[in-house]
Design a protein around this motif. Structure first.
Motif, PDB file in Angstrom:
ATOM      1  N   GLN A 149      63.210 -41.450 -60.534  1.00 12.63           N
ATOM      2  CA  GLN A 149      64.439 -40.657 -60.391  1.00 12.63           C
ATOM      3  C   GLN A 149      65.156 -40.993 -59.090  1.00 12.63           C
ATOM      4  O   GLN A 149      66.398 -41.055 -59.045  1.00 12.63           O
TER       5      GLN A 149
ATOM      6  N   HIS B 127      66.992 -44.158 -59.637  1.00 16.19           N
ATOM      7  CA  HIS B 127      68.162 -43.913 -60.482  1.00 16.19           C
ATOM      8  C   HIS B 127      69.307 -43.326 -59.667  1.00 16.19           C
ATOM      9  O   HIS B 127      70.464 -43.785 -59.767  1.00 16.19           O
TER      10      HIS B 127
ATOM     11  N   LYS C 107      67.245 -44.526 -65.512  1.00 13.50           N
ATOM     12  CA  LYS C 107      67.092 -43.167 -66.029  1.00 13.50           C
ATOM     13  C   LYS C 107      66.332 -43.177 -67.352  1.00 13.50           C
ATOM     14  O   LYS C 107      65.430 -42.356 -67.580  1.00 13.50           O
TER      15      LYS C 107
ATOM     16  N   ALA D 253      62.763 -43.768 -66.717  1.00 16.37           N
ATOM     17  CA  ALA D 253      62.109 -42.575 -66.166  1.00 16.37           C
ATOM     18  C   ALA D 253      61.718 -41.610 -67.273  1.00 16.37           C
ATOM     19  O   ALA D 253      60.666 -40.972 -67.220  1.00 16.37           O
TER      20      ALA D 253
END
Length: 519
Positions: free
Chosen positions: A310, A313, A329, A332
């Protein structure tokens, strides 16, 4: 006719496995009578594999082998079947070639075997550290390094000595591509090797004996006794494995020697086949998560890697790297699904009629668990780099190169040469849609060059995945600690490629015609 194999510098037995598994008209045509390897873990693997070959026709013994592979604490099958274990130990020997005492042992074993030269094949390759480009780079950094004094340059002479002693009909010698440019005393090593292999006795300062013509396995190029090696294109001896159904861009020098009295003109070559990709080799293996080097647990791993993903991202979005940010993302969100770390049940396809040649080579329906398929432990900082590198490979269809491809916060490792241009692909993802890069012994040190292409698994390759890229059968059980297992796999010859070389050798031996005798 079953031809006898001597396997020197055998490692875990990749080259020997290819020959031993070769069949013509449903009959095995090569038998390993003697293999020599100096490293303890590799010798254990070699011996266990020899045992496996000796019990192929005994289901009760095979069941004991599979139990040993599948169940921790199961009795060693050699204890239950001592005759087969004795046969395996009589074949596989832990010997350091070049050691005078070990040389005597090897010579005594060869004498005891009473091999017939027309029915014998010598295979193997001396250790390659002194010839590889990376190894030479390291050696240049040593102030007191003198190439002429490095015994590893001359281990091929041990191969040469056994070649002169046994006079086999054919030999196969393998080494790294770097041997073509390696120099000692200002002279190219490959020129001396080619010259010496054509007349081993003369090269050793003894009476000239059996002489050999050196052939390429991929072209009609050959080097005959008395030729000038500088006039031969030595690159013709390079085999690019990915052209021959191996899921790996492994380029190695392989010399095929045929005794001079055998009339062979190089008419049989390796047959090229369709390209295999990483996904074809490891796509069916069960997903695993990486392990944390400290405080590992499912929840700790999920919390750690999701937080890292994260953060990457968010940083990518701030830096207007929109496509990369979206994929980071998505990656993730896939984290945490591959939560196992090893010891998973083996799955054999129910509809096995559509298996490829590669599948049929590696798969075994009698296996119960995946062997040597356990994930490594990694530091959180490396997990971030592995996750990022895998996502980068998906987005850009290549592995990141150099520090400029790692612009996000926290990805730069603490290395003085990170921005120097050296090791620009220090972190390398093995993409699903292409053959892998060369699996080397470096995989034993860390997983940076061998990052799994699935970001959700966030790890380096397992020993089994590396073994699949090297085309070892799934029932090949690597012994020793995991570092030793990686080292064994990285140094081996792909066993399926060796099997294809065995086909060429068998053609030479069975369809040969003798040259007219003198007078």
């Amino acid at each position: 006719m079953t031809y006898k194999i001597i396997d020197l510098f055998a490692g875990p037995g990749g080259l020997g496995e290819g020959f031993a598994a070769y069949k013509d008209k449903d009959r095995a045509r090569f038998e390993i009578v003697l293999s020599a390897e100096m490293e303890a873990g590799a010798h254990q693997t070699l011996t266990l594999r020899s045992f496996f070959r000796h019990i192929r026709g005994d289901q009760k013994a095979l069941n004991a082998y599979y139990r040993f592979c599948s169940m921790e604490g199961a009795p060693h099958p050699g204890e239950l079947f001592p005759l087969a274990w004795h046969a395996a130990r009589s074949e596989a020997h832990q010997l350091t070639l070049g050691n005078p005492e070990h040389n005597k042992v090897l010579e005594a074993l060869l004498d005891k075997a009473k091999l017939k030269d027309d029915e014998t094949v010598l295979i193997g390759g001396p250790p390659c550290q002194a010839y590889s480009l990376v190894g030479r780079s390291r050696n240049m950094g040593k102030m007191d390094y003198v190439a002429e004094d490095d015994h590893r340059h001359f281990l091929y002479r041990e191969y040469l000595r056994i070649l002169h002693l046994t006079k086999p009909a054919v030999f196969v010698m393998e080494n790294v591509k770097g041997i073509l440019s390696s120099r000692v005393g200002g002279k190219l090593v490959i020129h001396d090797i080619l010259r010496d292999l054509t007349d081993p006795g003369q090269a050793l300062g003894q009476t000239s004996g059996a002489r050999y013509t050196i052939h390429s396995l991929v072209s009609r190029v050959k080097f005959v006794p008395g030729d000038d090696p500088s006039k031969v294109d030595a690159k013709s001896f390079i085999i690019e494995a990915e052209k021959f159904g191996i899921p790996q861009a492994r380029h190695r020098v392989i010399l095929l020697g045929v005794r001079e009295d055998i009339n062979y003109d190089g008419q049989w070559l390796l047959e090229e086949s369709g390209e295999l990709r990483v996904i074809d080799a490891i796509g069916d293996l069960p997903p695993l998560r990486s392990k944390l080097s400290r405080g590992d647990s499912d929840s700790a791993w999920s919390d750690t890697v999701i937080a890292l993903a994260q953060a990457l991202h968010v940083d990518a979005a701030k830096k207007n790297m929109s496509i990369l940010a979206l994929e980071l993302k998505a990656g993730a969100l896939s984290l945490g699904k591959a939560i196992e770390t090893g010891a998973l049940r083996y799955r054999f396809p129910k509809n096995n009629g559509g298996l490829t040649k590669f599948d049929n080579w590696v798969r075994d329906p009698q296996l119960e668990v995946w062997l040597n398929h356990e994930s490594r432990s990694h530091m959180p900082s490396d997990l971030a780099r592995y996750f990022y590198t895998a996502v980068f490979g998906q987005v850009y269809k290549r592995t990141p190169k150099g520090h400029q491809d790692f612009p996000l916060t926290g990805l730069a490792p603490d290395h003085a040469n990170w921005e120097s241009g050296k090791f620009i692909d220090r972190f390398r993802v093995q993409r699903f849609d292409a053959p892998s890069s060369t699996v080397t012994s470096h995989i034993a040190k860390d997983g940076h060059y061998f990052i799994h292409p699935d970001p959700g698994q966030c790890r380096s390759l397992t020993v089994r995945e590396a073994a699949r890229l090297q085309t070892f059968p799934d029932n090949y059980f690597f012994q020793g600690n995991r570092t030793q297992q990686y080292h064994q796999v990285g140094n081996a010859v792909p066993s399926l490629l060796a099997n294809k070389i065995a086909h060429v050798v068998h053609k030479i031996l069975t369809e040969r015609s003798r040259a007219p005798s003198a007078g």
